[in-house]
Design a protein around this motif. Structure first.
Motif, PDB file in Angstrom:
ATOM      1  N   UNK A  18       0.832  -1.210   0.000  1.00  0.00           N
ATOM      2  CA  UNK A  18       0.000   0.000   0.000  1.00  0.00           C
ATOM      3  C   UNK A  18       0.866   1.260   0.000  1.00  0.00           C
ATOM      4  N   UNK A  19       1.873   1.302   0.863  1.00  0.00           N
ATOM      5  CA  UNK A  19       2.737   2.485   0.952  1.00  0.00           C
ATOM      6  C   UNK A  19       3.492   2.706  -0.351  1.00  0.00           C
ATOM      7  N   UNK A  20       4.075   1.633  -0.901  1.00  0.00           N
ATOM      8  CA  UNK A  20       4.851   1.755  -2.145  1.00  0.00           C
ATOM      9  C   UNK A  20       3.939   2.110  -3.317  1.00  0.00           C
ATOM     10  N   UNK A  57      -5.607   3.256   7.004  1.00  0.00           N
ATOM     11  CA  UNK A  57      -5.994   1.948   7.522  1.00  0.00           C
ATOM     12  C   UNK A  57      -4.763   1.171   7.968  1.00  0.00           C
ATOM     13  N   UNK A  58      -3.655   1.312   7.252  1.00  0.00           N
ATOM     14  CA  UNK A  58      -2.400   0.677   7.654  1.00  0.00           C
ATOM     15  C   UNK A  58      -1.933   1.224   8.997  1.00  0.00           C
ATOM     16  N   UNK A  59      -1.990   2.554   9.144  1.00  0.00           N
ATOM     17  CA  UNK A  59      -1.634   3.160  10.437  1.00  0.00           C
ATOM     18  C   UNK A  59      -2.568   2.664  11.529  1.00  0.00           C
ATOM     19  N   UNK A  67      -0.122  -4.607  12.086  1.00  0.00           N
ATOM     20  CA  UNK A  67       0.552  -4.338  10.812  1.00  0.00           C
ATOM     21  C   UNK A  67       1.778  -5.231  10.687  1.00  0.00           C
ATOM     22  N   UNK A  68       2.479  -5.419  11.800  1.00  0.00           N
ATOM     23  CA  UNK A  68       3.630  -6.329  11.856  1.00  0.00           C
ATOM     24  C   UNK A  68       3.561  -7.061  13.193  1.00  0.00           C
ATOM     25  N   UNK A  69       2.659  -8.040  13.314  1.00  0.00           N
ATOM     26  CA  UNK A  69       2.470  -8.720  14.600  1.00  0.00           C
ATOM     27  C   UNK A  69       3.742  -9.412  15.077  1.00  0.00           C
ATOM     28  N   UNK A  78       5.950   1.157  10.650  1.00  0.00           N
ATOM     29  CA  UNK A  78       4.977   1.149   9.550  1.00  0.00           C
ATOM     30  C   UNK A  78       3.829   2.107   9.838  1.00  0.00           C
ATOM     31  N   UNK A  79       3.343   2.100  11.083  1.00  0.00           N
ATOM     32  CA  UNK A  79       2.270   3.011  11.451  1.00  0.00           C
ATOM     33  C   UNK A  79       2.687   4.462  11.367  1.00  0.00           C
TER      34      UNK A  79
END
Length: 229
Positions: A18-20, A57-59, A67-69, A78-79
């Protein structure tokens, strides 16, 4: 399938995509000749809006640790990145407010809630989350970008999608599920969209399934549809 003892990297990959994708599409669109008579132009606006929404939504997923459990530092990174790229939102400021929303949903202690109609609620929502520092940084960025790219591109593909995404997030993720009176047995004071996974994804990354999110906040957005009955 993730094996026992193995860390799940799917959330990391999805967040990175999503970010990229947001960054690459913006880089492309800022230098694309704008044709106001072409429907493709407006499809690009909608696509960039959807990616902006995906950034928030990623944040949001990072605020719930999914996001990175199992990787708290990466999850926070990432957030922080996703929130910052969405109009310079500051993740450490958003985090406690969002958890306050979950603890005190649809009460006077809920920063996302407002007793009123759509527009007063929307502006109340914006006041809770937008700071003067963000507005200043957005103004500086706008003036820098217009030196390098046509101003219509900056407005259409950088500014307008961010504004539209706030409407998308607010309407489907706050106003629609929490407005009105809820039945006494509704412990999350939330409604939910009718089951339609395509529309639920396009409208707000499954967050129209809002009761399900409040019931199982540990699920990432891309798993939320599985809880819809």
């Amino acid at each position: 399938m993730v094996r026992a003892g193995q860390k799940d990297v799917r959330g990391i990959v999805i967040a990175a995509v999503i970010i990229i994708a947001w960054f690459l599409l913006l880089a492309y669109l800022l230098q694309l000749p704008v044709n106001f008579t072409s429907p493709v132009t407006y499809l690009f606006v909608l696509l960039q809006t959807h990616l902006y929404t995906g950034m928030f939504i990623t944040a949001h997923d990072a605020m719930h640790g999914v996001a990175a459990p199992g990787r708290p530092a990466l999850n926070k990174a990432l957030g922080t990145v996703a929130a910052f790229l969405f109009a310079y939102n500051w993740y450490p400021r958003l985090l406690p407010r969002h958890h306050q929303h979950h603890r005190h949903v649809a009460t006077d202690q809920d920063p996302d809630f407002h007793h009123g109609s759509f527009w007063p609620w929307y502006f109340s929502f914006l006041k809770q989350y937008i700071t003067w520092w963000q507005l200043l940084l957005m103004a500086i960025t706008f003036n820098v970008l217009k030196f390098f790219f046509p101003i219509e591109n900056v407005v259409l593909f950088w500014m307008l999608p961010a504004i539209l995404a706030t409407f998308q997030l607010f309407y489907f993720g706050t106003y629609q599920p929490h407005k009105g009176e809820h039945e006494p047995g509704n412990k999350h004071k939330s409604t939910t969209q009718s089951k339609n996974h395509v529309w639920a994804f396009l409208s707000c990354y499954f967050f129209g399934y809002h009761y399900e999110h409040h019931d199982k906040p540990y699920l990432p957005w891309w798993q939320l549809y599985k809880e819809k009955t």
